[in-house]
Design a protein around this motif. Structure first.
Motif, PDB file in Angstrom:
ATOM      1  N   ALA A 192       2.186  -6.111  -6.423  1.00 22.40           N
ATOM      2  CA  ALA A 192       0.939  -6.834  -6.151  1.00 22.40           C
ATOM      3  C   ALA A 192       0.009  -5.993  -5.283  1.00 22.40           C
ATOM      4  O   ALA A 192      -1.218  -5.964  -5.500  1.00 22.40           O
ATOM      5  CB  ALA A 192       1.246  -8.173  -5.482  1.00 22.40           C
ATOM      6  N   ALA A 193       0.571  -5.304  -4.294  1.00 16.95           N
ATOM      7  CA  ALA A 193      -0.242  -4.438  -3.438  1.00 16.95           C
ATOM      8  C   ALA A 193      -0.838  -3.289  -4.241  1.00 16.95           C
ATOM      9  O   ALA A 193      -2.007  -2.915  -4.042  1.00 16.95           O
ATOM     10  CB  ALA A 193       0.605  -3.903  -2.283  1.00 16.95           C
ATOM     11  N   MET A 194      -0.046  -2.707  -5.150  1.00 22.15           N
ATOM     12  CA  MET A 194      -0.543  -1.617  -5.988  1.00 22.15           C
ATOM     13  C   MET A 194      -1.691  -2.080  -6.886  1.00 22.15           C
ATOM     14  O   MET A 194      -2.641  -1.321  -7.136  1.00 22.15           O
ATOM     15  CB  MET A 194       0.593  -1.059  -6.850  1.00 22.15           C
ATOM     16  CG  MET A 194       1.598  -0.223  -6.086  1.00 22.15           C
ATOM     17  SD  MET A 194       0.847   1.299  -5.435  1.00 22.15           S
ATOM     18  CE  MET A 194       2.297   2.088  -4.747  1.00 22.15           C
ATOM     19  N   LEU A 195      -1.606  -3.301  -7.358  1.00 20.71           N
ATOM     20  CA  LEU A 195      -2.680  -3.839  -8.201  1.00 20.71           C
ATOM     21  C   LEU A 195      -3.978  -3.933  -7.401  1.00 20.71           C
ATOM     22  O   LEU A 195      -5.037  -3.484  -7.861  1.00 20.71           O
ATOM     23  CB  LEU A 195      -2.271  -5.215  -8.739  1.00 20.71           C
ATOM     24  CG  LEU A 195      -3.260  -5.892  -9.685  1.00 20.71           C
ATOM     25  CD1 LEU A 195      -3.393  -5.113 -10.976  1.00 20.71           C
ATOM     26  CD2 LEU A 195      -2.815  -7.321  -9.985  1.00 20.71           C
ATOM     27  N   ARG A 196      -3.900  -4.494  -6.211  1.00 23.27           N
ATOM     28  CA  ARG A 196      -5.110  -4.617  -5.395  1.00 23.27           C
ATOM     29  C   ARG A 196      -5.628  -3.252  -4.963  1.00 23.27           C
ATOM     30  O   ARG A 196      -6.835  -3.016  -4.920  1.00 23.27           O
ATOM     31  CB  ARG A 196      -4.827  -5.495  -4.163  1.00 23.27           C
ATOM     32  CG  ARG A 196      -4.489  -6.943  -4.516  1.00 23.27           C
ATOM     33  CD  ARG A 196      -4.518  -7.838  -3.296  1.00 23.27           C
ATOM     34  NE  ARG A 196      -3.648  -7.378  -2.236  1.00 23.27           N
ATOM     35  CZ  ARG A 196      -2.334  -7.588  -2.184  1.00 23.27           C
ATOM     36  NH1 ARG A 196      -1.745  -8.299  -3.147  1.00 23.27           N
ATOM     37  NH2 ARG A 196      -1.609  -7.138  -1.185  1.00 23.27           N
ATOM     38  N   LEU A 200     -14.189   4.306   0.951  1.00 21.93           N
ATOM     39  CA  LEU A 200     -12.891   3.909   0.420  1.00 21.93           C
ATOM     40  C   LEU A 200     -12.210   2.907   1.343  1.00 21.93           C
ATOM     41  O   LEU A 200     -11.630   1.916   0.880  1.00 21.93           O
ATOM     42  CB  LEU A 200     -12.009   5.140   0.211  1.00 21.93           C
ATOM     43  CG  LEU A 200     -10.599   4.883  -0.341  1.00 21.93           C
ATOM     44  CD1 LEU A 200     -10.644   4.085  -1.633  1.00 21.93           C
ATOM     45  CD2 LEU A 200      -9.863   6.203  -0.546  1.00 21.93           C
ATOM     46  N   HIS A 201     -12.286   3.139   2.646  1.00 15.53           N
ATOM     47  CA  HIS A 201     -11.703   2.182   3.601  1.00 15.53           C
ATOM     48  C   HIS A 201     -12.341   0.803   3.430  1.00 15.53           C
ATOM     49  O   HIS A 201     -11.629  -0.216   3.412  1.00 15.53           O
ATOM     50  CB  HIS A 201     -11.899   2.679   5.024  1.00 15.53           C
ATOM     51  CG  HIS A 201     -11.501   1.669   6.065  1.00 15.53           C
ATOM     52  ND1 HIS A 201     -10.209   1.548   6.533  1.00 15.53           N
ATOM     53  CD2 HIS A 201     -12.224   0.704   6.697  1.00 15.53           C
ATOM     54  CE1 HIS A 201     -10.156   0.558   7.412  1.00 15.53           C
ATOM     55  NE2 HIS A 201     -11.359   0.033   7.538  1.00 15.53           N
ATOM     56  N   GLY A 237     -11.638  -4.965   1.714  1.00 18.09           N
ATOM     57  CA  GLY A 237     -12.051  -6.174   1.012  1.00 18.09           C
ATOM     58  C   GLY A 237     -10.952  -6.816   0.186  1.00 18.09           C
ATOM     59  O   GLY A 237     -11.152  -7.901  -0.376  1.00 18.09           O
ATOM     60  N   GLN A 238      -9.801  -6.167   0.108  1.00 17.60           N
ATOM     61  CA  GLN A 238      -8.685  -6.700  -0.668  1.00 17.60           C
ATOM     62  C   GLN A 238      -7.822  -7.627   0.194  1.00 17.60           C
ATOM     63  O   GLN A 238      -7.694  -7.431   1.407  1.00 17.60           O
ATOM     64  CB  GLN A 238      -7.824  -5.553  -1.206  1.00 17.60           C
ATOM     65  CG  GLN A 238      -8.549  -4.598  -2.137  1.00 17.60           C
ATOM     66  CD  GLN A 238      -9.046  -5.273  -3.393  1.00 17.60           C
ATOM     67  OE1 GLN A 238      -8.313  -6.044  -4.025  1.00 17.60           O
ATOM     68  NE2 GLN A 238     -10.287  -5.008  -3.769  1.00 17.60           N
ATOM     69  N   ALA A 239      -7.220  -8.616  -0.442  1.00 19.33           N
ATOM     70  CA  ALA A 239      -6.368  -9.570   0.261  1.00 19.33           C
ATOM     71  C   ALA A 239      -5.181  -8.867   0.904  1.00 19.33           C
ATOM     72  O   ALA A 239      -4.651  -7.881   0.374  1.00 19.33           O
ATOM     73  CB  ALA A 239      -5.875 -10.640  -0.709  1.00 19.33           C
ATOM     74  N   LEU A 240      -4.760  -9.358   2.063  1.00 16.37           N
ATOM     75  CA  LEU A 240      -3.570  -8.909   2.802  1.00 16.37           C
ATOM     76  C   LEU A 240      -3.703  -7.494   3.354  1.00 16.37           C
ATOM     77  O   LEU A 240      -2.726  -6.904   3.799  1.00 16.37           O
ATOM     78  CB  LEU A 240      -2.306  -9.006   1.929  1.00 16.37           C
ATOM     79  CG  LEU A 240      -2.005 -10.371   1.305  1.00 16.37           C
ATOM     80  CD1 LEU A 240      -0.672 -10.330   0.555  1.00 16.37           C
ATOM     81  CD2 LEU A 240      -1.997 -11.469   2.343  1.00 16.37           C
ATOM     82  N   PHE A 241      -4.928  -6.939   3.352  1.00 11.43           N
ATOM     83  CA  PHE A 241      -5.132  -5.604   3.907  1.00 11.43           C
ATOM     84  C   PHE A 241      -4.972  -5.632   5.417  1.00 11.43           C
ATOM     85  O   PHE A 241      -5.531  -6.478   6.107  1.00 11.43           O
ATOM     86  CB  PHE A 241      -6.532  -5.099   3.542  1.00 11.43           C
ATOM     87  CG  PHE A 241      -6.870  -3.752   4.118  1.00 11.43           C
ATOM     88  CD1 PHE A 241      -6.414  -2.587   3.520  1.00 11.43           C
ATOM     89  CD2 PHE A 241      -7.656  -3.640   5.262  1.00 11.43           C
ATOM     90  CE1 PHE A 241      -6.732  -1.340   4.042  1.00 11.43           C
ATOM     91  CE2 PHE A 241      -7.981  -2.391   5.793  1.00 11.43           C
ATOM     92  CZ  PHE A 241      -7.523  -1.242   5.188  1.00 11.43           C
ATOM     93  N   MET A 242      -4.195  -4.669   5.954  1.00 14.43           N
ATOM     94  CA  MET A 242      -3.942  -4.592   7.386  1.00 14.43           C
ATOM     95  C   MET A 242      -4.419  -3.275   7.998  1.00 14.43           C
ATOM     96  O   MET A 242      -4.370  -3.109   9.213  1.00 14.43           O
ATOM     97  CB  MET A 242      -2.448  -4.766   7.661  1.00 14.43           C
ATOM     98  CG  MET A 242      -1.890  -6.114   7.229  1.00 14.43           C
ATOM     99  SD  MET A 242      -2.588  -7.505   8.151  1.00 14.43           S
ATOM    100  CE  MET A 242      -1.782  -7.291   9.735  1.00 14.43           C
TER     101      MET A 242
END
Length: 593
Positions: free
Chosen positions: A314-318, A348-349, A354-359
């Protein structure tokens, strides 16, 4: 800056004279032997001005030297220029080891000082043995930086927080039970964890003590009945304190670890020689029977459970969605002008954020244009920030920390016309990347046995790269983790199903260009065969590979098929999440060659 560095070396020499040592060694590590360290322990950077993540400074009464690996040869040469510190390039045949250098410079009866808290027990004993051959002694001392570094940063104080089991896939209680099972197999009733990633993984805790690495400065002592956590008290929120109590984990102040270990009784304590510092080992050996063995936590952590694998996908998709948006923007922005290495890094950052669950980023982005790409771990600064022009290559190595996974990807992007040499080198590196990605191998195979697949295309042209081809990647943890690796150096750890490893061959030509192509791969079963089971790699990174630099005739049909199949999978998985304009761009980027 050069005069500042010289003054710092002079201050250290004065301290050495008072301590009665003829040399002192300053590594890049902290008391947990970390690759990346909190500002408090960036002593090697402070004393030398060299900002790379790996290196060791040696200071004698007359000389000073920095030893570092090939990732930093160019960077170190630039940053050490005009200082009194000489560069020693590791892994080259004419470069002496640190022990060899000291044996040449010092006399019998001389003493070499170290801070035992930042040397592994393995390294300290090796140094001691090599120096003893010349009747030179090794002396653990207090940290000289406490005296000469007047504005030294304090220990990190950011609070720890709980990492939910829905992302971790296992509870802390379950992990402790599995660790204790492994301890019993090794005949130990105590295990000391010093590695910050192993502690964070075991306790399902995360923090922000180290830039880009969500770990907490601490130690963890696990017995068969309970566990003891050594951490600065102010880092414990009420929620975390209650959580630790529920899991029968007793908290102690961070600074009490050596005192506590020196008073343990009836303990067969398991320590990992390359992950335990010499000061801690010395304290524990006063009261415990020591068993030395690889950490039982490392393989448990490296083999991802199903929840972790689903999270990483899921992380790779986002991450792929953010990268496609970036690459489409980059293609339009560079010809318009005004973009630099630092501006594209910020872009890029922002897209990842803007992606969900980004830390946060998983490491500082490497955006190297033209000759800067030949500096393996280049990081643009306002002084070096190069404008991007519509020709040549941009090497972009970046990654993100998401709650459900850590990403790491490198793309070398053609910004316009390329030279034949650039195209040839790009295609050779792509061949190596694909050949490793297609590997099928029997269970028990080690990364060193596969490394040649990625290197052979450039070896045939008498070229090489001196960094590893692949490293393990943590799960919302450190971007560089073990125990597995793919590199020329021998590593006894076999690749096993569930391990996540990078695939990143490269080639670097000083003053000209650098090329690297990197995806992350998951080791998966490949079925039964002669003499047992076989494994293969599944590429899990989702992002098109630039095709503008490819010389198609240099690829085999099998390599072409792999690339086309990969791009079809990238398109099919990312396209549904993109708008119409982005889908058209991705379709073009993923066209068959």
């Amino acid at each position: 800056m050069n005069s500042t560095i010289k003054k710092r070396i002079q201050d250290l020499r004065q301290w050495m004279a008072q301590a009665n040592v003829e040399a002192f060694i300053i590594p890049s590590t902290d008391p947990h032997l970390s690759e990346y360290v909190a500002p408090h322990w960036q002593s090697r950077e402070w004393i030398s001005g060299f900002t790379g993540s790996a290196g060791t400074v040696v200071v004698t009464k007359q000389e000073a030297g920095l030893w570092t690996d090939s990732r930093y040869f160019l960077q170190a040469a630039q940053q050490l220029e005009g200082t009194c510190i000489d560069l020693y390039k590791e892994m080259l045949p004419d470069t002496p080891s640190i022990a060899g250098f000291l044996c040449q410079r010092l006399n019998a009866g001389d003493t070499v000082g170290i801070d035992g808290s930042v040397f592994s027990m393995q390294e300290a004993r090796r140094l001691e043995k090599e120096l003893a051959g010349k009747q030179i002694s090794l002396q653990p001392l207090s940290d000289p930086m406490d005296t000469i570094w007047s504005d030294r940063p304090a220990l990190p104080q950011a609070p720890a927080y709980i990492y939910e089991a829905k992302y971790a896939g296992q509870t802390c209680t379950e992990k402790l039970a599995n660790i204790r099972t492994e301890m019993k197999k090794l005949g130990a009733n105590g295990l000391l964890l010093s590695a910050l990633d192993e502690i964070a993984w075991t306790l399902n805790l995360r923090g922000s003590d180290v830039h880009c690495n969500p770990v907490i400065v601490s130690y963890l002592l696990i017995t068969l009945e309970d566990a003891h956590y050594f951490i600065e008290p102010q880092k414990l929120t009420t929620e975390v304190s209650d959580y630790l109590n529920e899991n029968r984990i007793v908290c102690h102040p961070y600074g009490e670890i050596c005192t506590y270990l020196s008073q343990l009784k009836d303990t067969d304590l398991l320590l990992t020689p390359d992950k335990t510092n010499y000061a801690v080992y010395t304290a524990a050996s006063r009261s415990c029977h020591i068993t030395e063995a690889p950490s039982p936590v490392a393989p448990l952590k490296a083999i991802r459970n199903e929840q972790e694998i689903q999270g990483l996908r899921a992380a790779m998709l986002r991450d792929g969605i953010a990268l496609v948006k970036f690459l489409q923007w980059l293609e339009k922005a560079v010809p318009q002008g005004g973009q630099t290495e630092m501006s594209v890094t910020r872009k890029l950052h922002d897209l990842r954020a803007g992606q969900a669950l980004f830390m946060g980023d998983s490491f500082d982005t490497i955006a190297g244009y033209g000759p800067h790409a030949a500096i393996v771990h280049y990081e643009a600064t306002p002084e070096t920030d190069a404008p991007l022009e519509p020709h040549g290559f941009l090497l972009l190595d970046s990654g993100a920390q998401y709650l459900d996974g850590t990403t790491d990807i490198t793309r070398t992007i053609a910004l316009g016309p390329l030279t034949e040499e650039e195209k040839t080198d790009y295609t050779l590196i792509l061949k190596g990347h694909i050949d490793l990605a297609m590997a099928v191998f029997p269970e028990g195979t080690r990364g060193a046995q596969l490394d040649v697949l990625a290197r052979m295309p450039i070896w045939r042209r008498h070229m090489n790269f001196l960094h590893g081809t692949g490293h393990g990647v943590g799960h919302f943890l450190n971007v560089h983790e073990g125990p597995q690796s793919i590199r020329m150096n021998e590593n006894p750890v076999a690749l096993r199903p569930g391990m996540i490893t990078s695939n990143e061959p490269g080639v670097y030509k000083a003053g000209s260009h650098g090329i690297r192509t990197e995806n992350l791969v998951l080791t998966v079963p490949a079925g039964e065969g002669m003499f047992g089971s076989y494994l293969r790699f599944e590429t899990v990174t989702l992002c098109p590979i630039c095709t503008k630099g490819i010389i198609r005739e240099m690829l085999t049909q099998e390599e072409i098929n792999w690339l086309n199949d990969y791009h079809q999978a990238v398109y099919e998985q990312l396209a549904p999440a993109l708008n119409e304009d982005e889908r058209r761009w991705l379709e073009q980027a993923c066209q068959k060659i």
